[in-house]
Design a protein around this motif. Sequence first.
Motif, mmCIF file in Angstrom:
data_model
loop_
_atom_site.group_PDB
_atom_site.id
_atom_site.type_symbol
_atom_site.label_atom_id
_atom_site.label_comp_id
_atom_site.label_asym_id
_atom_site.label_seq_id
_atom_site.Cartn_x
_atom_site.Cartn_y
_atom_site.Cartn_z
ATOM 1 N N MET A 1 0.828 -1.207 0.000
ATOM 2 C CA MET A 1 0.000 0.000 0.000
ATOM 3 C C MET A 1 0.860 1.255 0.000
ATOM 4 N N ASN A 2 2.032 1.191 0.680
ATOM 5 C CA ASN A 2 2.916 2.346 0.702
ATOM 6 C C ASN A 2 3.408 2.682 -0.700
ATOM 7 N N LYS A 3 3.617 1.650 -1.520
ATOM 8 C CA LYS A 3 4.059 1.892 -2.897
ATOM 9 C C LYS A 3 2.979 2.632 -3.690
ATOM 10 N N THR A 4 1.712 2.313 -3.420
ATOM 11 C CA THR A 4 0.611 2.991 -4.103
ATOM 12 C C THR A 4 0.615 4.473 -3.766
ATOM 13 N N PHE A 5 0.803 4.801 -2.495
ATOM 14 C CA PHE A 5 0.854 6.209 -2.086
ATOM 15 C C PHE A 5 2.037 6.932 -2.727
ATOM 16 N N ASP A 6 3.154 6.227 -2.858
ATOM 17 C CA ASP A 6 4.311 6.841 -3.517
ATOM 18 C C ASP A 6 3.994 7.173 -4.980
ATOM 19 N N VAL A 7 3.306 6.251 -5.657
ATOM 20 C CA VAL A 7 2.934 6.501 -7.049
ATOM 21 C C VAL A 7 1.937 7.655 -7.138
ATOM 22 N N ILE A 8 0.994 7.699 -6.192
ATOM 23 C CA ILE A 8 0.004 8.786 -6.168
ATOM 24 C C ILE A 8 0.702 10.134 -6.033
ATOM 25 N N LYS A 9 1.638 10.223 -5.082
ATOM 26 C CA LYS A 9 2.343 11.489 -4.864
ATOM 27 C C LYS A 9 3.171 11.882 -6.072
ATOM 28 N N PHE A 10 3.811 10.900 -6.691
ATOM 29 C CA PHE A 10 4.634 11.207 -7.867
ATOM 30 C C PHE A 10 3.768 11.709 -9.027
ATOM 31 N N GLU A 11 2.684 10.997 -9.316
ATOM 32 C CA GLU A 11 1.812 11.402 -10.422
ATOM 33 C C GLU A 11 1.175 12.757 -10.160
ATOM 34 N N LEU A 12 0.747 13.000 -8.925
ATOM 35 C CA LEU A 12 0.106 14.270 -8.591
ATOM 36 C C LEU A 12 1.093 15.425 -8.713
ATOM 37 N N LYS A 13 2.314 15.221 -8.198
ATOM 38 C CA LYS A 13 3.335 16.264 -8.275
ATOM 39 C C LYS A 13 3.725 16.547 -9.720
ATOM 40 N N THR A 14 3.895 15.479 -10.509
ATOM 41 C CA THR A 14 4.299 15.653 -11.906
ATOM 42 C C THR A 14 3.208 16.350 -12.723
ATOM 43 N N THR A 15 1.948 15.971 -12.491
ATOM 44 C CA THR A 15 0.843 16.540 -13.269
ATOM 45 C C THR A 15 0.594 17.992 -12.913
ATOM 46 N N VAL A 16 0.541 18.283 -11.621
ATOM 47 C CA VAL A 16 0.217 19.642 -11.181
ATOM 48 C C VAL A 16 1.306 20.635 -11.577
ATOM 49 N N SER A 17 2.535 20.180 -11.690
ATOM 50 C CA SER A 17 3.630 21.084 -12.032
ATOM 51 C C SER A 17 3.761 21.337 -13.534
ATOM 52 N N ARG A 18 2.975 20.660 -14.347
ATOM 53 C CA ARG A 18 3.054 20.867 -15.791
ATOM 54 C C ARG A 18 2.454 22.224 -16.170
ATOM 55 N N ARG A 19 3.076 22.862 -17.144
ATOM 56 C CA ARG A 19 2.627 24.191 -17.560
ATOM 57 C C ARG A 19 1.213 24.149 -18.135
ATOM 58 N N GLY A 20 0.912 23.122 -18.943
ATOM 59 C CA GLY A 20 -0.418 23.033 -19.528
ATOM 60 C C GLY A 20 -1.505 22.862 -18.495
ATOM 61 N N PHE A 21 -1.219 22.067 -17.452
ATOM 62 C CA PHE A 21 -2.201 21.865 -16.391
ATOM 63 C C PHE A 21 -2.433 23.154 -15.622
ATOM 64 N N ILE A 22 -1.380 23.892 -15.335
ATOM 65 C CA ILE A 22 -1.517 25.154 -14.593
ATOM 66 C C ILE A 22 -2.327 26.161 -15.392
ATOM 67 N N ILE A 23 -2.040 26.252 -16.697
ATOM 68 C CA ILE A 23 -2.771 27.202 -17.539
ATOM 69 C C ILE A 23 -4.245 26.822 -17.647
ATOM 70 N N GLY A 24 -4.513 25.528 -17.931
ATOM 71 C CA GLY A 24 -5.888 25.093 -18.125
ATOM 72 C C GLY A 24 -6.715 25.045 -16.866
ATOM 73 N N SER A 25 -6.082 24.835 -15.715
ATOM 74 C CA SER A 25 -6.828 24.671 -14.471
ATOM 75 C C SER A 25 -6.954 25.946 -13.660
ATOM 76 N N PHE A 26 -5.992 26.843 -13.765
ATOM 77 C CA PHE A 26 -5.994 28.007 -12.881
ATOM 78 C C PHE A 26 -5.967 29.342 -13.640
ATOM 79 N N ILE A 27 -5.126 29.455 -14.650
ATOM 80 C CA ILE A 27 -4.987 30.747 -15.322
ATOM 81 C C ILE A 27 -6.215 31.058 -16.181
ATOM 82 N N LEU A 28 -6.639 30.115 -17.039
ATOM 83 C CA LEU A 28 -7.757 30.375 -17.947
ATOM 84 C C LEU A 28 -9.072 30.666 -17.224
#
Length: 318
Positions: free
Chosen positions: A1-28
């Motif tokens: 289960m700890n490995k699942t949480f590690d994957v969750i944190k990695f995917e969330l951090k990688t996705t939220v830090s993308r420029r396209g996600f920031i523009i589409g989710s917050f700036i626009l």
Amino acid sequence: MNKTFDVIKFELKTTVSRRGFIIGSFILPWLAVLVLFVIGREGGSASPADALPQRSNSGALHDGIVDLSGLVQQVPEDLPPGRLTIYPNEEAARAAMDAGDIETYYLVPADYLEHGDVWNVYAQDMSLTDDRSSWEMHWTMMVNLVGGDVKEASRFWNPAALELVDLNTGGEQVVGGDSGCSRPGMDCDQSILVRLIPVIMVALFFITFSVSTQMLLRSISQEKENRTVELLMVSTSPGQLLMGKILGLGVAGLLQTASWVLAIYVAITSSGQIMSLPDEFVFPFEIVASGVVLFISGYLMFAAMIAGVGVMVPNMKE
């Protein structure tokens, strides 16, 4: 289960830090809120008569009226100044049109009361697709047909102000008037925004599902192409890896949806009359709760299918 949480944190951090996600989710969305806020503040506080349906208040349009029936004696006082001008004959109206004072004029024939026809005369170079509104002329004829009484004309325009009575609340309680504008749905004739709220929610959820699952498919395909998945399989199981990816990108999608919903709410409450809601409107809490359930179940269904496709195909192009 700890490995699942590690994957969750990695995917969330990688996705939220993308420029396209920031523009589409917050700036626009918040840029749109800012634009609506500015437009709403500059648009003034003028509003049409309370008894009339919603109408466009386009003061940039200038038309004329030539009345041969003797019926039109005045232009309603609630119309924008200069919107309609009465001319004594067609020659005067055409001269005004040639001079650029008006763009078209309405001709009320002498037998109007017998046939009810009104002619709209426009310049030869005017496009037939020009977006013009005729409610002002309809309203002018209504007011003059009742002798110039705007209040009485409003009664004819909207002859019944319906009040809704809810007997399911333990007693008789008026929950809203005028065609059911207290809840979202197509029953509201007063506000197009109230009618479109369910459609907006469905479209927003579908867009979020599509974006989130596309990110999931891209993540799985890229890791297969660059063979990163082989290294991940050493320290985690396929089930933990897929579950972590699905949940991590699901949280990112929920964050994106929350940003858009909050932006829409702020736009509705702060943009003046641009996106105003009726006073009796109350957004039901059960719709919010069912919306969360719909989002979770819908996303899991989409994500499970897309993850299966991503596992079976060799690359993103396939």
